[in-house]
Each structure stands twice: as structure tokens, then as C-alpha cells.
Write a protein that holds these residues in place. Sequence first.
Motif, PDB file in Angstrom:
ATOM      1  N   MET A   1       0.846  -1.192   0.000  1.00 62.08           N
ATOM      2  CA  MET A   1       0.000   0.000   0.000  1.00 62.08           C
ATOM      3  C   MET A   1       0.886   1.249   0.000  1.00 62.08           C
ATOM      4  N   SER A   2       0.381   2.313  -0.599  1.00 64.01           N
ATOM      5  CA  SER A   2       1.195   3.506  -0.805  1.00 64.01           C
ATOM      6  C   SER A   2       0.854   4.609   0.194  1.00 64.01           C
ATOM      7  N   ASN A   3       1.686   5.652   0.179  1.00 65.82           N
ATOM      8  CA  ASN A   3       1.475   6.826   1.013  1.00 65.82           C
ATOM      9  C   ASN A   3       0.774   7.913   0.211  1.00 65.82           C
ATOM     10  N   LEU A   4      -0.201   8.552   0.846  1.00 68.93           N
ATOM     11  CA  LEU A   4      -1.033   9.555   0.182  1.00 68.93           C
ATOM     12  C   LEU A   4      -1.016  10.838   1.000  1.00 68.93           C
ATOM     13  N   LEU A   5      -0.903  11.970   0.330  1.00 66.37           N
ATOM     14  CA  LEU A   5      -0.952  13.273   0.990  1.00 66.37           C
ATOM     15  C   LEU A   5      -2.063  14.106   0.350  1.00 66.37           C
ATOM     16  N   ILE A   6      -2.974  14.596   1.187  1.00 63.14           N
ATOM     17  CA  ILE A   6      -4.052  15.485   0.735  1.00 63.14           C
ATOM     18  C   ILE A   6      -3.724  16.881   1.234  1.00 63.14           C
ATOM     19  N   GLN A   7      -3.605  17.847   0.334  1.00 65.02           N
ATOM     20  CA  GLN A   7      -3.214  19.198   0.702  1.00 65.02           C
ATOM     21  C   GLN A   7      -4.213  20.230   0.208  1.00 65.02           C
ATOM     22  N   GLY A   8      -4.397  21.281   1.015  1.00 64.30           N
ATOM     23  CA  GLY A   8      -5.154  22.443   0.568  1.00 64.30           C
ATOM     24  C   GLY A   8      -6.633  22.402   0.867  1.00 64.30           C
ATOM     25  N   ALA A   9      -7.166  21.278   1.326  1.00 64.05           N
ATOM     26  CA  ALA A   9      -8.585  21.174   1.649  1.00 64.05           C
ATOM     27  C   ALA A   9      -8.852  21.725   3.046  1.00 64.05           C
ATOM     28  N   THR A  10     -10.099  22.091   3.305  1.00 66.25           N
ATOM     29  CA  THR A  10     -10.534  22.386   4.668  1.00 66.25           C
ATOM     30  C   THR A  10     -10.912  21.063   5.312  1.00 66.25           C
ATOM     31  N   VAL A  11     -10.322  20.748   6.449  1.00 66.36           N
ATOM     32  CA  VAL A  11     -10.488  19.442   7.091  1.00 66.36           C
ATOM     33  C   VAL A  11     -11.486  19.538   8.238  1.00 66.36           C
ATOM     34  N   LEU A  12     -12.588  18.793   8.125  1.00 69.30           N
ATOM     35  CA  LEU A  12     -13.547  18.638   9.223  1.00 69.30           C
ATOM     36  C   LEU A  12     -13.212  17.319   9.916  1.00 69.30           C
ATOM     37  N   THR A  13     -12.520  17.390  11.043  1.00 65.88           N
ATOM     38  CA  THR A  13     -12.075  16.154  11.702  1.00 65.88           C
ATOM     39  C   THR A  13     -13.208  15.410  12.365  1.00 65.88           C
ATOM     40  N   MET A  14     -14.290  16.124  12.746  1.00 67.87           N
ATOM     41  CA  MET A  14     -15.456  15.605  13.468  1.00 67.87           C
ATOM     42  C   MET A  14     -15.148  15.207  14.906  1.00 67.87           C
ATOM     43  N   GLU A  15     -13.968  15.553  15.405  1.00 71.09           N
ATOM     44  CA  GLU A  15     -13.672  15.298  16.820  1.00 71.09           C
ATOM     45  C   GLU A  15     -14.510  16.201  17.713  1.00 71.09           C
ATOM     46  N   GLU A  16     -14.534  17.477  17.382  1.00 70.88           N
ATOM     47  CA  GLU A  16     -15.391  18.441  18.068  1.00 70.88           C
ATOM     48  C   GLU A  16     -15.669  19.571  17.097  1.00 70.88           C
ATOM     49  N   HIS A  17     -16.617  20.435  17.449  1.00 71.87           N
ATOM     50  CA  HIS A  17     -17.110  21.433  16.501  1.00 71.87           C
ATOM     51  C   HIS A  17     -16.002  22.310  15.937  1.00 71.87           C
ATOM     52  N   ASP A  18     -15.076  22.720  16.782  1.00 74.41           N
ATOM     53  CA  ASP A  18     -14.044  23.664  16.329  1.00 74.41           C
ATOM     54  C   ASP A  18     -12.781  22.987  15.801  1.00 74.41           C
ATOM     55  N   ALA A  19     -12.784  21.673  15.706  1.00 71.49           N
ATOM     56  CA  ALA A  19     -11.602  20.947  15.213  1.00 71.49           C
ATOM     57  C   ALA A  19     -11.605  20.942  13.685  1.00 71.49           C
ATOM     58  N   VAL A  20     -11.319  22.115  13.124  1.00 71.44           N
ATOM     59  CA  VAL A  20     -11.339  22.338  11.676  1.00 71.44           C
ATOM     60  C   VAL A  20     -10.001  22.940  11.271  1.00 71.44           C
ATOM     61  N   PHE A  21      -9.437  22.428  10.178  1.00 73.20           N
ATOM     62  CA  PHE A  21      -8.177  22.973   9.660  1.00 73.20           C
ATOM     63  C   PHE A  21      -8.417  23.550   8.269  1.00 73.20           C
ATOM     64  N   LYS A  22      -8.324  24.881   8.159  1.00 77.39           N
ATOM     65  CA  LYS A  22      -8.395  25.508   6.850  1.00 77.39           C
ATOM     66  C   LYS A  22      -7.026  25.398   6.185  1.00 77.39           C
ATOM     67  N   ASP A  23      -7.015  25.197   4.882  1.00 80.14           N
ATOM     68  CA  ASP A  23      -5.758  24.935   4.167  1.00 80.14           C
ATOM     69  C   ASP A  23      -4.988  23.841   4.904  1.00 80.14           C
ATOM     70  N   SER A  35      -1.190  11.752  10.177  1.00 80.63           N
ATOM     71  CA  SER A  35      -1.233  13.116  10.688  1.00 80.63           C
ATOM     72  C   SER A  35      -2.347  13.883   9.997  1.00 80.63           C
ATOM     73  N   ALA A  36      -2.900  14.863  10.718  1.00 80.24           N
ATOM     74  CA  ALA A  36      -3.933  15.743  10.170  1.00 80.24           C
ATOM     75  C   ALA A  36      -3.788  17.091  10.861  1.00 80.24           C
ATOM     76  N   GLY A  37      -3.680  18.146  10.083  1.00 81.37           N
ATOM     77  CA  GLY A  37      -3.495  19.456  10.675  1.00 81.37           C
ATOM     78  C   GLY A  37      -3.377  20.513   9.602  1.00 81.37           C
ATOM     79  N   PRO A  38      -2.899  21.697   9.971  1.00 81.95           N
ATOM     80  CA  PRO A  38      -2.699  22.747   8.975  1.00 81.95           C
ATOM     81  C   PRO A  38      -1.547  22.412   8.036  1.00 81.95           C
ATOM     82  N   ARG A  39      -1.480  23.097   6.917  1.00 82.42           N
ATOM     83  CA  ARG A  39      -0.399  22.857   5.960  1.00 82.42           C
ATOM     84  C   ARG A  39       0.958  23.000   6.650  1.00 82.42           C
ATOM     85  N   GLY A  40       1.841  22.039   6.400  1.00 84.27           N
ATOM     86  CA  GLY A  40       3.156  22.036   7.016  1.00 84.27           C
ATOM     87  C   GLY A  40       3.267  21.189   8.264  1.00 84.27           C
ATOM     88  N   SER A  41       2.168  20.530   8.646  1.00 87.91           N
ATOM     89  CA  SER A  41       2.177  19.749   9.883  1.00 87.91           C
ATOM     90  C   SER A  41       2.585  18.293   9.681  1.00 87.91           C
TER      91      SER A  41
END
Length: 433
Positions: A1-23, A35-41
Amino acid sequence: MSNLLIQGATVLTMEEHDAVFKDGEIAVAGDKIISAGPRGSVPGEFKADRVLDGSGMVVMPGFVNCHTHAAMTLLRSYADDMPLMQWLNEKIWPLEAKMRPEDFHWGTMLCCLEMIKSGTTTFADMYFEMDLVALAVEMSGLRACLSRGMIGVAANAKTAVDESIKLVEEWQGKAGGRITTMFGPHAPYTCPPEYLKKVVKLAADHNVGIHIHVAETKDEIDQIKGNYGLTPVQYLDENGVFDVPVLAAHCVHLNKDDIAILKQKNVRVAHCPESNMKLASGISPVIELLDAGVVVGLGTDSAASNNNLDMMEETRSAALLQKVATGDPMALPSFAALRMATTDGARALGLEDVGLIKPGMKADLILVDFRRPHLYPRHDLYAHVVYAAQSSDIDTVIINGKIVMEGRRVLTMDEKEVMTQAQKCADRLVGEE
């Protein structure tokens, strides 16, 4: 299986209401999110084999459909505008008796295609010929919790037990871990006490749960009360069904004592608002269940009683229905409804590593294209997903770290072939009447 990177999307983690990463960015190694977070994380040592540009997209956990009957897609629009028991006895059960193996295969493949196209990554199925259903799940790339429907009063009741044991022993944990299993006694009114007790023992011996319809209609309430002097929930509790993990579909007609039992026994509920509305079965007391601490997920039921498998639409219906039922416009707000359709749905199926975007969770993700007129202006993303978005806005689907749909094109099956073969099966079935 390969490694995948998704960049530039707004991330709704669904952990809690404010757990959102823009870009934001999400790194996937094999089948897991690392990992999931802001760009560069993303960790510096991570090397991506593929980078997905998520610009203009919202990425969120895939939908979890907690209750359906996959191959019944062949019966979509065949019998509409009828009450449940008449619908079953006069239309559905007679036609099901004529179904051949190829019908179960192509009906399930059509179901899988429809679910992928509408952003469902996991579903719970209760039906027949479950080996064929499991093979369709394996081919399609979906995640599924499968149970063989068991009617204790039917002539094939023992056969159903034998086939259920075979399903659990042969498919639990298969398809790269994407398939889990349960035992599937149909309902209180079709399963006598001794049959239920036998199924409970089997579930306990095999360390799996039970998937069962519960308190769906007033007719069921009257029948169980007339036969046993109990509610369906009390009847199941008295016969030990809740001593193993249980996924209870519908739970429309409940009293306060029923809800207390469901909470005490940690029963998980699959709420199916559109099917319940269409069959005029009633409205589940979802707010009371949630207030009591019961885990509630969402399901579509079958395409024969809905008539689609669109979880985005189901989520909207769930939210709106509770508002009108309670007279409270704040009942089941958008974030809570979306949690039911994702995170809580996974919990309802006993899947602890599905339904959230965070390290260690399975990479079951959908990318929703927000570059649409009906998704502007972007005040509240949760409200947009629940109240404004359409399933056709879903651009990409990733399950277990594998891209199964990209640019609206499903990569794991031939869409035209599936639809053509399903139509042939349906034409033959109806032509045999």
C-alpha cells in the motif's frame, strides 16, 4: 500500500465542533491516517507516493450507513406507497423468494456503486446469500458489517443459523480487515424466545454482535404485547439479546423504560428517518435517546423503502425531522447530525478506528467539492454539508487508504456494466410474476 498526501482542503475532523483545519493537510500511510493538521504539519520523514490537491474541497470522514439490505436495490420503486406489513407480505417477500444468486450479486454491486458515488465508506447489511454480498464488498473496496437475515418462524430457520455461522467464521476480518460480521435475527415478531436464545449464544461464542429490527411499527408493538405482555425492547432484554453487543434498527416506538434499558445495556441504534417516514412507521425519539446517552447512528434502510442510499440526504432528513417532531428549531443541529452520520455511526457498528480524522484512524475519507453556487457564501461548513450540499458534490472517496472514486469516476467497478446487469435481473424478476 502507498502513502497519500491530501493538501489544501478544509479538514472537518469531526472530533469536536471547532476541530477544523483551513488549508489543511492529511498524511495517509497504507490504510491509516498518520497526521492531520494545517499545511506544514506532516512529519518531515513522510514521503508521499501521491499528492491530492484539495483546493476548494472540504475533506471529512466518509458516511457510515448503519442499516440497509443491499440487494434490495433491485426492488427500488417496485412497491411504493404501502404500509410495512402489506408491503412485506404482498410484494417484497414473494419477489425475494424468486431471487437467484446473480440477483444478489448484481443487486449488491449496484448498492455498492450507489453508496460510493454518494460518499458512504462503510455500511451494515442484513440480507441473504451473504457470501455473494461479501465478495461484492471485497471487489468494490467498501467497508461493511455483514449479517445474514434470520427469520425464526420460517421453514429455513435452521439453514439461516448454519449460513450465519459460516458467514462469521469465513468472513470476519477479511478483505484487508474491511469486513466484520454480526448475527442477524430479523425482528422480535419473527424470532421466538428459544430461537433468540440460540442466536445470542452463537454471537457470544463467536465474539460478535447482533443486528436486529426493533420497535419499527405500532403493529409490532401490539403483536409482542399481545403474545408476551411486553414491549419489543423488554421482550429482547428478557431473552438475553442485550447481553451481547446489539445494533437495533429503527427504534421508533419506545417508552421511557425502553430507553432506559437501551442505555443500561449499551444498545446502539440505527435511525432510519426516510424509510420510517415513507412507510408511515413513525418518528424515532432521537432527542430522548441522545439525552439518555444512547449511541445513535443513521441508516437508509433498503432502496426499496427509501428509495435511495444517499446518506447526505438522510442526514438532512434526520435533522429536519427532529426539529418538526419536537417543535424545537435547535433540536439536532448540523454538527450533531453529521456526527450521527459519521463518527457515531462507526461507534454504533463497534468500529473504534473509523469515523474521525486523526492519527491512528482508518483512512476512510471523502472530498466534497465546495466550488458550487449552492455552497456559497461559506458561513458554516457543517450547516452547508447537512442542509445545502448534494451527494453529486462528492468528488473523491478514499477507503482504507485506497482511492475508490476520483473526479466522480468509480475506479473499482464498471459503472455501466453494473447498471446494465442490475436492470436485466430486475426485468427478469418482475417478468416472472
